[in-house]
Design a protein around this motif. Structure first.
Motif, PDB file in Angstrom:
ATOM      1  N   UNK A  49      51.099 -14.738  -7.046  1.00 48.23           N
ATOM      2  CA  UNK A  49      49.718 -15.214  -6.985  1.00 48.23           C
ATOM      3  C   UNK A  49      48.720 -14.076  -7.227  1.00 48.23           C
ATOM      4  N   UNK A  50      47.644 -14.398  -7.923  1.00 44.21           N
ATOM      5  CA  UNK A  50      46.600 -13.397  -8.187  1.00 44.21           C
ATOM      6  C   UNK A  50      45.757 -13.216  -6.939  1.00 44.21           C
ATOM      7  N   UNK A  51      45.451 -11.962  -6.632  1.00 43.00           N
ATOM      8  CA  UNK A  51      44.642 -11.687  -5.451  1.00 43.00           C
ATOM      9  C   UNK A  51      43.267 -12.336  -5.603  1.00 43.00           C
ATOM     10  N   UNK A  52      42.820 -13.024  -4.568  1.00 46.50           N
ATOM     11  CA  UNK A  52      41.543 -13.711  -4.604  1.00 46.50           C
ATOM     12  C   UNK A  52      41.647 -15.169  -5.007  1.00 46.50           C
ATOM     13  N   UNK A  53      42.824 -15.580  -5.505  1.00 54.07           N
ATOM     14  CA  UNK A  53      43.019 -16.972  -5.883  1.00 54.07           C
ATOM     15  C   UNK A  53      43.198 -17.821  -4.628  1.00 54.07           C
ATOM     16  N   UNK A  54      43.106 -19.148  -4.809  1.00 52.50           N
ATOM     17  CA  UNK A  54      43.292 -20.051  -3.671  1.00 52.50           C
ATOM     18  C   UNK A  54      44.697 -19.913  -3.095  1.00 52.50           C
ATOM     19  N   UNK A  55      45.697 -19.761  -3.986  1.00 54.45           N
ATOM     20  CA  UNK A  55      47.074 -19.583  -3.516  1.00 54.45           C
ATOM     21  C   UNK A  55      47.206 -18.310  -2.685  1.00 54.45           C
ATOM     22  N   UNK A  56      46.638 -17.216  -3.218  1.00 55.16           N
ATOM     23  CA  UNK A  56      46.728 -15.946  -2.499  1.00 55.16           C
ATOM     24  C   UNK A  56      46.098 -16.068  -1.109  1.00 55.16           C
ATOM     25  N   UNK A  57      44.903 -16.628  -1.050  1.00 59.80           N
ATOM     26  CA  UNK A  57      44.183 -16.708   0.221  1.00 59.80           C
ATOM     27  C   UNK A  57      44.929 -17.557   1.244  1.00 59.80           C
ATOM     28  N   UNK A  58      45.449 -18.706   0.818  1.00 59.92           N
ATOM     29  CA  UNK A  58      46.111 -19.594   1.773  1.00 59.92           C
ATOM     30  C   UNK A  58      47.439 -19.010   2.248  1.00 59.92           C
ATOM     31  N   UNK A  60      48.332 -15.778   2.191  1.00 57.80           N
ATOM     32  CA  UNK A  60      48.066 -14.561   2.957  1.00 57.80           C
ATOM     33  C   UNK A  60      47.627 -14.899   4.379  1.00 57.80           C
ATOM     34  N   UNK A  61      46.740 -15.882   4.503  1.00 54.19           N
ATOM     35  CA  UNK A  61      46.238 -16.267   5.825  1.00 54.19           C
ATOM     36  C   UNK A  61      47.350 -16.841   6.690  1.00 54.19           C
ATOM     37  N   UNK A  62      48.282 -17.557   6.063  1.00 48.85           N
ATOM     38  CA  UNK A  62      49.338 -18.225   6.816  1.00 48.85           C
ATOM     39  C   UNK A  62      50.495 -17.300   7.182  1.00 48.85           C
ATOM     40  N   UNK A  63      50.876 -16.404   6.269  1.00 49.44           N
ATOM     41  CA  UNK A  63      52.119 -15.659   6.460  1.00 49.44           C
ATOM     42  C   UNK A  63      51.961 -14.147   6.580  1.00 49.44           C
ATOM     43  N   UNK A  64      50.837 -13.597   6.150  1.00 52.98           N
ATOM     44  CA  UNK A  64      50.635 -12.142   6.246  1.00 52.98           C
ATOM     45  C   UNK A  64      49.542 -11.908   7.273  1.00 52.98           C
ATOM     46  N   UNK A  65      49.949 -11.883   8.532  1.00 52.66           N
ATOM     47  CA  UNK A  65      48.982 -11.991   9.624  1.00 52.66           C
ATOM     48  C   UNK A  65      48.573 -10.669  10.246  1.00 52.66           C
ATOM     49  N   UNK A  66      49.207  -9.573   9.853  1.00 52.47           N
ATOM     50  CA  UNK A  66      48.858  -8.280  10.427  1.00 52.47           C
ATOM     51  C   UNK A  66      48.671  -7.268   9.306  1.00 52.47           C
ATOM     52  N   UNK A  67      47.962  -6.149   9.580  1.00 52.45           N
ATOM     53  CA  UNK A  67      47.803  -5.103   8.562  1.00 52.45           C
ATOM     54  C   UNK A  67      49.133  -4.576   8.046  1.00 52.45           C
ATOM     55  N   UNK A  68      50.174  -4.632   8.892  1.00 50.16           N
ATOM     56  CA  UNK A  68      51.480  -4.139   8.475  1.00 50.16           C
ATOM     57  C   UNK A  68      52.176  -5.122   7.540  1.00 50.16           C
ATOM     58  N   UNK A  69      51.620  -6.327   7.437  1.00 44.34           N
ATOM     59  CA  UNK A  69      52.193  -7.337   6.551  1.00 44.34           C
ATOM     60  C   UNK A  69      51.168  -7.740   5.488  1.00 44.34           C
ATOM     61  N   UNK A  70      50.493  -6.761   4.904  1.00 40.88           N
ATOM     62  CA  UNK A  70      49.453  -7.033   3.914  1.00 40.88           C
ATOM     63  C   UNK A  70      50.037  -7.232   2.523  1.00 40.88           C
ATOM     64  N   UNK A  71      51.333  -7.067   2.390  1.00 42.08           N
ATOM     65  CA  UNK A  71      52.018  -7.315   1.124  1.00 42.08           C
ATOM     66  C   UNK A  71      53.474  -7.647   1.445  1.00 42.08           C
TER      67      UNK A  71
END
Length: 255
Positions: A49-58, A60-71
C-alpha cells in the motif's frame, strides 16, 4: 482476499513506507528483486500500500499500533486471519521467503472466534490450541485478557512448573495481586523458567504487567496495590541505585 481464496494463497501486505526517508522502502525493494524471493509468488500475493492511501491508513491504524511497529509485513490467510507478522526489514529475499513459508503453514487456520469456540468445548484443556489462539489474538493486536482466567482454572497448577506453560502464562502478563500472578510467581521453577525467556521479551512482559496493574489500581482506587506496583517497578530497574529506586517509586505513585 478474493484472489487468495481462489488460488489458494496467502496475502502478504508489506508496510514499508517511512516518514522522512526511504531506507526501509529501499531495503524491501532490494529484497523482492532478489532471485531467492521469486518463490514467494508461488504461495503469496504481495501488495505494498502507498503511504497516505486509504489502505495504508486503515491497516496502519489497525495493526501497527506502536512506534516500534511503524513498518513490517502482515500475512493473511483466505479466512482473513492475520497468521503471521514480520516486524522488521531485510535486504535478503530469502528472509521474506522464510517468513512467507511460516505464514503459509497456517493457510487453513480458523478465525479467532472459531478457535475460541473450540477451546471452550475442550474446557481449555488443549495447551497447543490455547497457545495458537493467544498467538492469533496477539498478531491481530486483540486483547487476550479474557483467556487468562479460564486457562489457569482448567490447567493443573503443577503444569506451570514446566517451561511451555510458564512461558504462555508469562506472555499473558498477569497483573500483580491476581491469582494468575500468584501462580506465575509461586511455581517451583520460576527463576530458571524466567531466564529462559529472551531478555527483550521479559522487558516487554514487565511493561505490560506494570500497565495492567496500574490501570487496576486506579480503577479500584487500590492504594495498597499501587504501593506494591511502585516497589515492583523499582525492583526491576537496570541500575537500582537508591536515588533511581526512590525516583521510580515516586513516578509510579504520581502516575
Amino acid at each position: 482476499m478474493q484472489k487468495i481464496a481462489e488460488d489458494p494463497k496467502i496475502l502478504m501486505v508489506i508496510m514499508d513506507a517511512e516518514d522522512g526517508g526511504s531506507s526501509i522502502n529501499d531495503f524491501t525493494s532490494k529484497a523482492l528483486l532478489d532471485p531467492k524471493a521469486s518463490d514467494i509468488n508461488k504461495i503469496a500475493i504481495v501488495i505494498r500500500p502507498a503511504m497516505g492511501s486509504a489502505d495504508w491508513d486503515s491497516i496502519s491504524k489497525r495493526y501497527l499500533t506502536t512506534p516500534l511497529q511503524s513498518f513490517g509485513t502482515l500475512f493473511f490467510n483466505p479466512k482473513g486471519v492475520l497468521v503471521h507478522r514480520y516486524d522488521a526489514v531485510n535486504e535478503r529475499g530469502s528472509a521474506y521467503l522464510d517468513q512467507a513459508k511460516l505464514a503459509y503453514a497456517d493457510i487453513n487456520l480458523p478465525t479467532a472466534q472459531d478457535q475460541l469456540d473450540s477451546v471452550r468445548k475442550m474446557h481449555f484443556s488443549d495447551f497447543a490450541a490455547v497457545d495458537k489462539l493467544f498467538e492469533t489474538r496477539t498478531n491481530a493486536v486483540d486483547s487476550t485478557d479474557d483467556l487468562l482466567d479460564p486457562f489457569i482454572e482448567n490447567t493443573p497448577i503443577d503444569s506451570f512448573d514446566m517451561y511451555p506453560y510458564y512461558h504462555l502464562l508469562a506472555k499473558f502478563a498477569p497483573p500483580l495481586g491476581t491469582r494468575a500472578d500468584s501462580i506465575f510467581r509461586g511455581g517451583k521453577n520460576v527463576d530458571s523458567n524466567w531466564v529462559k525467556i529472551p531478555l527483550q521479551e521479559r522487558v516487554a512482559i514487565n511493561r505490560k504487567i506494570i500497565k495492567k496493574t496500574m490501570n487496576a489500581a486506579v480503577r479500584n482506587k487500590d492504594l495498597y496495590l499501587a504501593v506494591r506496583l511502585a516497589h515492583f517497578s523499582a525492583a526491576i530497574l537496570g541500575n537500582p541505585t537508591k536515588f533511581n529506586t526512590e525516583k521510580e517509586q515516586y513516578r509510579v505513585m504520581t502516575d
